[in-house]
Structure formats: C-alpha cells, structure tokens
Scaffold this motif. Sequence first.
Motif, short mmCIF file in Angstrom:
data_model
loop_
_atom_site.label_atom_id
_atom_site.label_comp_id
_atom_site.label_asym_id
_atom_site.label_seq_id
_atom_site.Cartn_x
_atom_site.Cartn_y
_atom_site.Cartn_z
N ASP A 1 0.81 -1.22 0.00
CA ASP A 1 0.00 0.00 0.00
C ASP A 1 0.84 1.28 0.00
OD1 ASP A 1 0.83 0.50 2.70
OD2 ASP A 1 -0.79 -0.77 3.42
N ILE B 1 -4.43 3.66 7.52
CA ILE B 1 -4.64 2.81 6.34
C ILE B 1 -5.66 1.72 6.65
CG2 ILE B 1 -3.53 1.16 4.79
CD1 ILE B 1 -1.02 2.89 4.96
N PRO C 1 -3.13 5.72 2.42
CA PRO C 1 -4.51 5.24 2.40
C PRO C 1 -5.11 5.17 0.99
CG PRO C 1 -4.20 6.81 4.18
CD PRO C 1 -2.94 6.83 3.37
N THR D 1 -2.94 -4.85 6.52
CA THR D 1 -2.66 -3.45 6.86
C THR D 1 -1.91 -3.34 8.19
OG1 THR D 1 -4.72 -2.80 7.99
CG2 THR D 1 -4.69 -2.68 5.58
#
Length: 421
Positions: A96, A127, A100, A122
């Motif tokens: 990621d 996030i 976010p 995560t």
Amino acid sequence: MNRRQLLPLFGAALCAAACAATVVALPSAARAQGAGASGAQGAAAHPVRVGEINSYTGLPAFTIPYRQGWQLAVEEVNAGGGLLGGRRLEVVSRDDAGKPDDAVRVAQELLSSEKVDLLAGTYFSHIGLAVADFAARNKVPFVAAEPLTDAITWSKGNRYTFRLRPSTYMQAAMLVEEAAKLPAKRWATVAPNYEYGQSAVGWFRQLLKEKRPDVEFVAEQWPAQGKLEAGPTVQALAAANPEAIFNVTFGADLAKFVREGEGRGLFRNRKVVSLLTGEPEYLEPMKDEAPEGWIVTGYPVEQIDTPAHKAFRDAYQARFKDLPKLGSVVGYATMKAIAAAVEKAGSTDPEKLVEALAGLTIDSPFGRVVFRASDHQATMGAYVGTTAVKDGRGTLTGWRYADGAAYLPSDEAVKALRPAP
C-alpha cells in the motif's frame, strides 16, 4: 499448471521495486488423495483467495516477518488438504506504499480484477481505517491484522471488519496497571502524530487518571511518524521535568529517541512506560543500545515455552532459519483465522464469512483467541515486561502474558462505543 501456480514467492526487494502482487498457492498432496479427477480439477480451478494489503516497503522490519508468518500458515493449511474439501488457500498480496489512497486503490483491484473472496492485513491505523471503510461500502469481509486504532472496531466499526491484535486501548490498559504502581505524579508523553499515537496517548491519560487522580501530564510531543527530530524532542521533554514518560514511538524513531535520550540524560532517574518497545522488531536492532528498565509491551520469543508457542517457533525456524518476530505471530494467526472462518462458514459467501468470523475461536501461538461478536475485536493479548540488555542485545525480564479478554470493555459497554448496525 497455470501462470498463477508458477509464480514464486516474491522477495522483499522485488516487492519494494514493483509493489506487484505476490501470489502464494501451494499444492497439497493431501488434496489429491481420495478425490476424483473432476473434483480435483474443480478445486484447483477455484482456490479460496485472500487479498492481502500491507506496508512492506514502508516498514519492512515488521511486515517481512509478518509475511513469512502468513506464508507458513498458508503452507500448513494447504499441506493439510486445503479448505472446503480440497480448495487450496491462495493469497494475493499488494503493497500500500504507506498511503490510504493506494491501499483503497489496490483493494478495489484485488476485488474486481483478482476476484478475491476477502481482504486482510494493513499495518498503519489510518490505512486500516481506509480499508475498513472500503470493506463496508463493498460488503466484503476484512480481517485487519495489525492496525491498533480503537476506531476500527468501535467508533468507526462496521459489520465487515474484524481486528486481530490488541488495540491501543487494550495495550494502554495493560501498561497503566504497571504505571499506576509508580510513585511518579508528573508525566510527559511522546507519540507519532497520527491516529495510532493520538489514540494511545488519549487512552493512557484517561485510564491512568482513573486509577491515579493525583497524576498530571506536564508535556507532550507529537513528532511526525518516521520524521522524529530527536534533539528538540528530548530537549522539550527534559525542560518539563517530568517524573515519568509514556512513549509511543517505534521503529527508526524509537532508536533515535533512545539514543538521544540516553546521551542527554533524559531517562536518568525517570521511569519510561512504552508501547511496543519490547517487540523484537524494534528492540533487537538497537543491540546493546537498547533501553534498560523500561516497562513495555513486547514478545519474549525465546522464553515462552507453552506447547502452542514452541510448536509455532520450531516450525517457523525450520522454514525460515530465523526466530519469529511479533509480526510473524500476527501474520500466522491472521491467515489461520481466515482459514477457520472459511471452514466454519462452509462457503466463501461474504455474508456467511462475516457470520462465521463473529464469535470465531482459534488456537494461536499465544493461546486461544476469540473474535468477539459485539465489536469484532479479538482477545489476543500481549506480553508485559521490563527491558534489559543481555549478551549485547535487548530482551525482556519479569514478563507476564496479559490476556486481551481481561482488558476489554463489556459487551454492554461496547454498545455506546460502536455505531448501531
């Protein structure tokens, strides 16, 4: 074999360079036994797919052991015959980038292009919250492995999101038990200025004042995550002359804070209570510079001799030639929980998976864990102890396991914390 079956486990360098998907789909000899040809082909064609999202490039000290933990779990599930009568467990993993927006983008891609059955993972709290919101809007189950913010199960909790690790509230409550015993009345805090740090400090202040109305908080420092300026931070804390410090920094920020604080005498004759500092990911890199005498949550990996933990540690060492980290336990338990939920549901239907996760009980390396139906928070606990340096590296002494179930509000109290369904 199709392309997906031929993909290797990507290394950390490849993930960092391309942020590409990692697919783990290990064939099972047991799956092939006792199954007809058409049945085996059908199972192979329709694996149970988990879309996993994490900050691999942003925090490799935690996320790489975490990935190895879930890889071990996937291997064990598939070697045992897979799920739902022979369907293999497959993980499609994405980075990621610590953002976010990127997390939501890859979540959408995993759902629409990769056709995953549910989401997991995560690390950072903001996030985790973004993916939880995505899960609710798209009605897909999400097992949040690591983000510690209480909002993910309380103020912003939803039907589709479940969280494994003990939250900031739970770990703050564990540490407050020890902090309240200290004679210190004047406290200072230092924490990263985002959801996790704000939540941890807020709960620590509230819970400590409830036990010790005589305490006061005389200073607070809010460095940006990953950008702590150690000199000014330590100087500001010292100027307030606190009797004790509550620290929430971790990773590279923690190492800088410890080194500068030791050099300037900040910790001399002051107790420090610290979240996460006893985890090997953060304690071991400091070697003989690790702080001594801090009261922390952590993971004394070499000292835990319960049968469940020993079996996990031995299997992890055999597979990866290294001791597990706390992230390893989290990754392993996350994927084991997903496998158990699929079996309990008897299906990969999202609504049936949600119903199976609510109240689900699993056996983890730390013992039995229950995902509470009331708030979807798991009862996994943490180890609380005191830091020390032994043989040139940081370790924990005088530790105890704090069962997460003992540090959660009642089901009745949760109704006031969580939105109505």
